[in-house]
Design an enzyme around this catalytic site. Structure first.
Site, short mmCIF file in Angstrom:
data_model
loop_
_atom_site.label_atom_id
_atom_site.label_comp_id
_atom_site.label_asym_id
_atom_site.label_seq_id
_atom_site.Cartn_x
_atom_site.Cartn_y
_atom_site.Cartn_z
CB ALA A 194 -1.11 0.01 1.18
CG HIS A 211 -0.21 3.66 4.46
ND1 HIS A 211 -0.06 2.68 5.08
CD2 HIS A 211 -1.18 3.36 3.36
CE1 HIS A 211 -1.06 1.78 4.92
NE2 HIS A 211 -1.64 2.28 4.25
CG ASN A 263 0.32 -7.93 4.90
OD1 ASN A 263 0.81 -8.67 5.67
ND2 ASN A 263 -0.95 -7.98 4.60
#
Lengths: 255, 255
Positions: B106, B196, B166
């Site tokens: 991501a 993020h 992850n």
């Protein structure tokens, strides 16, 4: 893997030092060329190398690149401005067997931006803003405040600011192409480092990547220290057959 | 290059669709496995593949990973949380011949962060902050404002939030390691996307990378659409022998 480095400026010297210090497994320095090297020396060095690192100038790259490619050797090109020249036949490199490799240079995130481009580029926008002190942009005039000195495509940027635009060109070739990536160059008299802001927007997401780089003291204020390490990272990735934008747990590529 | 995909959730299905649509040159889908596949089906599919994509769960990865590696095949692991388990013998993958590949998931910027790590990690700091809506973090309680629900190492994050961590694990393994990367998880009731923020600081520079990702509608709000494309980008890079964090002008790797 035998490496020949062309250029002994700030980038070339850092790469040379790292290879001499065995920073990268399975990679060794076999030759160093500079502007005083004879054509015979260059030919012998290219023939002996598995990969050539061009870390000189756009002018040098115009000569070195075809010379290496015609020998079927791989090349890492730092002076990416060479690809912005419309007279330059970039298509011809697709046929190999050489690979022409462009490092991320002073920026990064080519991993996620290439993935986002592959997912869909039609409605995507990408802007690369560089903020440097005026002297690093060749501006002699004294500025009282920051000033936007360029706005245009990555291709135009490379022609206007060849020394500053290498990472714009690499970014464009990793993503939307030279004519669709917008480049902004800002001269800031108060800048103590070089700053890059890369902004992506597409239906997949919005990314804002800010890189504030320490300057290599050997570069007269022009070159970020990270640039040489982006080259070293490419050299480190080659024996793994993947990366640098992927983690590899495992042995070198069995070629 | 023959690819077997394990998992038909949001990530697996996007990878499957992309390969069926021939989005990636030189790469073709040869098998799809899910939790109902028999051991015999799995064994036959792994034997026939050049590379396996694990896009299932950490539990599935615990079985699939050694099963693929013992056959000497490469594997892309999406459920990177499996590497945070102290009982997991990660060192054993260095001996090959399999390569275990972790995509950027991501986030991104592993290219520049890996380069900065190689340049010198002693005085480096790296923080990964994830901001998601509470339901995507398994929080049932109604929140009135955003709340930091976790702060710790990437290894601890993977044990506390296996589905969310992850990319923290992959980031850590690309850079400072599982115990030196700080992870912060924030639940935000007003979040419409997943955000993020990756912050790096070392003598080489300061990087702040913000990723605001659209959510894959097939994932119950949990998975960013870019994640599957980071897997596809790794598959696209393999025949080139480099990338995704480097631009390649040139032909597929001659293996």
């Amino acid at each position: 893997m035998a490496v020949c480095v062309v250029g002994t400026g700030a980038i070339g010297q850092t790469v040379i030092d790292a290879l001499r210090d065995s920073v990268v497994p399975h990679v060794s320095l076999t030759a160093v060329l500079d502007s005083r090297s004879s054509p015979e020396e260059s030919a012998a060095a290219f023939d002996a190398a598995d990969i050539v690192v061009e870390a000189a100038t756009v002018d040098a790259a115009r000569t070195v690149l075809p010379d290496v490619v015609k020998r079927g050797k791989d090349i890492v090109v730092c002076s990416c401005g060479v690809f912005a020249d419309r007279g330059f036949d970039m298509e011809s490199f697709g046929s190999g067997p050489s690979r022409v490799l462009l490092p991320t240079g002073a920026i990064g995130g080519f991993d996620v931006l290439a993935a986002a481009t592959r997912a869909g580029s039609r409605d995507a926008r990408l802007t690369h803003t560089t903020i440097k002190r005026p002297s690093a942009l060749g501006i002699e005039e004294r500025l009282d405040a920051e000033r936007t000195v360029f706005r245009g495509s990555a291709r135009e940027a490379a022609l206007a600011f060849p020394r500053t635009s290498n990472s714009s060109v690499a970014l464009a070739l990793a993503t939307l192409g030279l004519d669709r990536v917008e480049v902004v160059v800002v001269a800031d008299p108060d800048a103590t480092s070089t700053r890059h802001v890369v902004e992506w927007e597409s239906p997949l997401g919005r990314y804002e990547l800010t890189f504030e780089n320490a300057i290599d003291p050997a570069s007269s204020g022009r070159t970020s220290s990270i640039t040489a390490w982006s080259v070293i990272e490419v050299l480190a990735a080659l024996p793994l057959g993947i990366g640098p934008g992927a983690v590899v747990l495992g042995p070198p590529y069995r070629s």
